[in-house]
Design an enzyme around this catalytic site. Structure first.
Site, PDB file in Angstrom:
ATOM      1  N   ILE A  98       0.528  -1.495  -0.172  1.00  0.00           N
ATOM      2  CA  ILE A  98      -0.112   0.145  -0.149  1.00  0.00           C
ATOM      3  C   ILE A  98       0.127   1.424  -0.265  1.00  0.00           C
ATOM      4  O   ILE A  98       2.113   0.962   0.877  1.00  0.00           O
ATOM      5  CB  ILE A  98      -0.675  -0.294   1.117  1.00  0.00           C
ATOM      6  CG1 ILE A  98      -1.936  -1.005   1.346  1.00  0.00           C
ATOM      7  CG2 ILE A  98      -1.671   1.676   1.449  1.00  0.00           C
ATOM      8  CD1 ILE A  98      -2.816  -1.244   2.567  1.00  0.00           C
ATOM      9  N   TYR A 161      10.781  10.275  -8.349  1.00  0.00           N
ATOM     10  CA  TYR A 161      10.459  10.183  -7.198  1.00  0.00           C
ATOM     11  C   TYR A 161       9.529  10.634  -6.363  1.00  0.00           C
ATOM     12  O   TYR A 161       8.530  10.275  -5.159  1.00  0.00           O
ATOM     13  CB  TYR A 161      11.112   8.841  -6.852  1.00  0.00           C
ATOM     14  CG  TYR A 161      10.481   7.231  -5.983  1.00  0.00           C
ATOM     15  CD1 TYR A 161      11.022   7.256  -4.617  1.00  0.00           C
ATOM     16  CD2 TYR A 161       9.342   6.704  -6.878  1.00  0.00           C
ATOM     17  CE1 TYR A 161       9.697   5.955  -4.233  1.00  0.00           C
ATOM     18  CE2 TYR A 161       8.206   5.582  -6.398  1.00  0.00           C
ATOM     19  CZ  TYR A 161       9.233   5.232  -4.824  1.00  0.00           C
ATOM     20  OH  TYR A 161       8.289   4.344  -4.092  1.00  0.00           O
ATOM     21  N   LYS A 168       9.645   6.132   1.873  1.00  0.00           N
ATOM     22  CA  LYS A 168      10.002   4.574   1.392  1.00  0.00           C
ATOM     23  C   LYS A 168      11.221   4.416   2.678  1.00  0.00           C
ATOM     24  O   LYS A 168      11.809   3.340   3.572  1.00  0.00           O
ATOM     25  CB  LYS A 168      10.911   4.308   0.517  1.00  0.00           C
ATOM     26  CG  LYS A 168       9.441   4.107  -0.822  1.00  0.00           C
ATOM     27  CD  LYS A 168       8.349   2.713  -0.061  1.00  0.00           C
ATOM     28  CE  LYS A 168       7.340   2.975  -1.842  1.00  0.00           C
ATOM     29  NZ  LYS A 168       5.790   1.642  -1.154  1.00  0.00           N
TER      30      LYS A 168
HETATM   31  O1  0WD Z   1       7.236   0.298  -9.979  1.00  0.00           O
HETATM   32  C1  0WD Z   1       6.548  -0.151  -8.783  1.00  0.00           C
HETATM   33  N1  0WD Z   1       5.151  -0.177  -9.321  1.00  0.00           N
HETATM   34  C2  0WD Z   1       6.336  -0.372  -8.009  1.00  0.00           C
HETATM   35  C3  0WD Z   1       5.945  -0.199  -7.234  1.00  0.00           C
HETATM   36  C4  0WD Z   1       8.149  -0.906  -7.661  1.00  0.00           C
HETATM   37  C5  0WD Z   1       8.427  -1.075  -6.972  1.00  0.00           C
HETATM   38  C6  0WD Z   1       7.839  -0.727  -5.035  1.00  0.00           C
HETATM   39  N2  0WD Z   1       6.519  -0.639  -5.411  1.00  0.00           N
HETATM   40  C7  0WD Z   1       5.450  -0.502  -4.334  1.00  0.00           C
HETATM   41  C8  0WD Z   1       4.360   0.845  -4.281  1.00  0.00           C
HETATM   42  O2  0WD Z   1       5.070   1.313  -3.524  1.00  0.00           O
HETATM   43  C9  0WD Z   1       3.297  -0.275  -3.301  1.00  0.00           C
HETATM   44  O3  0WD Z   1       3.811   0.500  -2.030  1.00  0.00           O
HETATM   45  O4  0WD Z   1       4.418  -1.462  -4.541  1.00  0.00           O
HETATM   46  C10 0WD Z   1       3.392  -1.018  -3.726  1.00  0.00           C
HETATM   47  C11 0WD Z   1       2.565  -1.205  -4.148  1.00  0.00           C
HETATM   48  O5  0WD Z   1       2.224  -0.955  -5.859  1.00  0.00           O
HETATM   49  P1  0WD Z   1       1.390  -1.343  -6.947  1.00  0.00           P
HETATM   50  O6  0WD Z   1       1.582  -2.231  -7.000  1.00  0.00           O
HETATM   51  O7  0WD Z   1       2.621  -0.506  -7.927  1.00  0.00           O
HETATM   52  O8  0WD Z   1       0.505  -0.496  -7.349  1.00  0.00           O
HETATM   53  P2  0WD Z   1      -1.078  -0.792  -7.294  1.00  0.00           P
HETATM   54  O9  0WD Z   1      -1.526  -1.740  -7.772  1.00  0.00           O
HETATM   55  O10 0WD Z   1      -1.920   0.534  -7.754  1.00  0.00           O
HETATM   56  O11 0WD Z   1      -1.371  -0.631  -5.761  1.00  0.00           O
HETATM   57  C12 0WD Z   1      -1.429   0.508  -4.895  1.00  0.00           C
HETATM   58  C13 0WD Z   1      -2.712  -0.037  -3.878  1.00  0.00           C
HETATM   59  C14 0WD Z   1      -3.428   0.939  -4.272  1.00  0.00           C
HETATM   60  O12 0WD Z   1      -4.237   0.396  -5.609  1.00  0.00           O
HETATM   61  P3  0WD Z   1      -4.577   2.080  -6.518  1.00  0.00           P
HETATM   62  O13 0WD Z   1      -3.920   2.023  -7.669  1.00  0.00           O
HETATM   63  O14 0WD Z   1      -6.409   2.258  -6.013  1.00  0.00           O
HETATM   64  O15 0WD Z   1      -3.928   3.644  -5.203  1.00  0.00           O
HETATM   65  O16 0WD Z   1      -2.726   0.441  -2.355  1.00  0.00           O
HETATM   66  C15 0WD Z   1      -3.975   0.309  -1.988  1.00  0.00           C
HETATM   67  C16 0WD Z   1      -4.250   0.426  -3.595  1.00  0.00           C
HETATM   68  O17 0WD Z   1      -5.141  -1.085  -3.442  1.00  0.00           O
HETATM   69  N3  0WD Z   1      -3.922   1.929  -1.223  1.00  0.00           N
HETATM   70  C17 0WD Z   1      -4.425   1.941  -0.487  1.00  0.00           C
HETATM   71  N4  0WD Z   1      -5.133   0.775   0.659  1.00  0.00           N
HETATM   72  C18 0WD Z   1      -5.554   0.785   1.913  1.00  0.00           C
HETATM   73  N5  0WD Z   1      -5.623   2.501   1.973  1.00  0.00           N
HETATM   74  C19 0WD Z   1      -4.460   2.995  -0.032  1.00  0.00           C
HETATM   75  C20 0WD Z   1      -5.111   2.776   0.981  1.00  0.00           C
HETATM   76  N6  0WD Z   1      -5.588   4.201   2.057  1.00  0.00           N
HETATM   77  N7  0WD Z   1      -4.691   3.169  -0.801  1.00  0.00           N
HETATM   78  C21 0WD Z   1      -3.775   3.000  -1.383  1.00  0.00           C
END
Ligand code: 0WD
Length: 260
Positions: A98, A161, A168
């Protein structure tokens, strides 16, 4: 000689996976891998708008528990863990995937970041993991493993970023302190640091395609990672065989971080 059959992989383990927005989410890679290795997986969805994207995924992995979780809504984290306690009475694995920062702060300089924007990014992306560890502790009576997702931009300045870098860095430091505090109870805590992946959250990073191209050309593997690469590595760290690995920031980035 290791008796492979006795390696219980994740059979019978109870896992909670948060942060699945859709089938591109990193958390979805973790949920699929946990299920493939035999775990029962509970998943959360952010809100009613997200539910239609997450519900079919829950069905695909026979998730016995599907719970709404917006960590900004007071009490929703506690309710989610109450449900786990009621249904399972225990928890072995917990994935925090998240992150959020308001667009105007994420797309600006750190110097220009607003107080509210910073606090909101820290609350959602870092404090919610600390709270998840607190709520997991009493349920992980025979030990367990907690995972959060971080990014290389915490260690080095990655263009665009911005405020997520310091956020982070705090998350990775909190991971180490919690690994130290929970280690005596057999609870491991890791920050998983994937290379860039095209997800919804990533779409908030300016010029993300440029970042992807650079990652692919610079990483020793010359390849971008997939959510399944991340999921399988996290599943390994959740296995009993990995019980003496803790407090790590594990890079799953094709080796990108070792190159100057
Ligand atoms: O390149 C990337 N995508 C990377 C992501 C590289 C390295 C790390 N990350 C990290 C992100 O910083 C994050 O911590 O991985 C994690 C997941 O991100 P993700 O899988 O890239 O992106 P996504 O599929 O959007 O998942 C993040 C989710 C949110 O999805 P959306 O797209 O709706 O923002 O975090 C959740 C939500 O499902 N989220 C929340 N869950 C609970 N409460 C909230 C919240 N307030 N806000 C976002």
């Amino acid at each position: 000689m290791i008796d492979v059959a006795s390696l219980n992989l994740l059979k019978g383990k109870k896992a909670l996976v948060t942060g699945i927005a859709n089938d591109q989410s990193i958390a979805w890679g973790c949920a699929k891998a946990f299920r493939a290795f035999g775990a029962d997986v509970a998943i959360t969805y952010l809100n009613d708008r997200a539910k239609p994207y997450v519900e079919p995924l829950a069905k695909e992995i026979d998730a016995p528990i599907l719970i709404p979780l917006d960590v900004q809504q007071e009490g929703q984290l506690e309710q989610a863990f109450e449900k786990i306690k009621k249904e399972w009475g225990r928890l072995d694995l917990c994935v925090h995937s998240i992150a959020f920062a308001p667009k105007e702060d994420l797309q600006g300089r750190v110097v220009d970041c607003s107080k509210d924007g910073f606090l909101r990014a820290m609350e959602i992306s870092c404090w919610s993991f600390i709270r998840m560890a607190k709520l997991s502790e009493p349920l992980m009576k025979s030990g367990g493993a907690l995972f959060t997702m971080t990014y290389y931009g915490s260690q080095m300045v990655v263009e665009h970023y911005n405020i997520m870098g310091p956020v982070k860095a705090a998350l990775e430091s909190a991971t180490r302190y919690m690994a130290a505090e929970l280690g005596p109870k057999g609870i491991r805590v890791h920050a998983i640091s994937p290379g860039p992946l095209k997800t919804r959250a990533a779409s908030g990073i300016t010029e993300f395609d440029k970042l992807l191209k650079k990652a692919q050309s610079k990483a020793p593997s010359r390849s971008l990672v997939s959510i399944d690469d991340v999921g399988v590595a996290v599943a390994f760290l959740g296995m009993d065989g990995a019980k003496l690995i803790t407090g790590e920031t594990l890079y799953i980035d094709g080796g990108y971080h070792i190159i100057d």
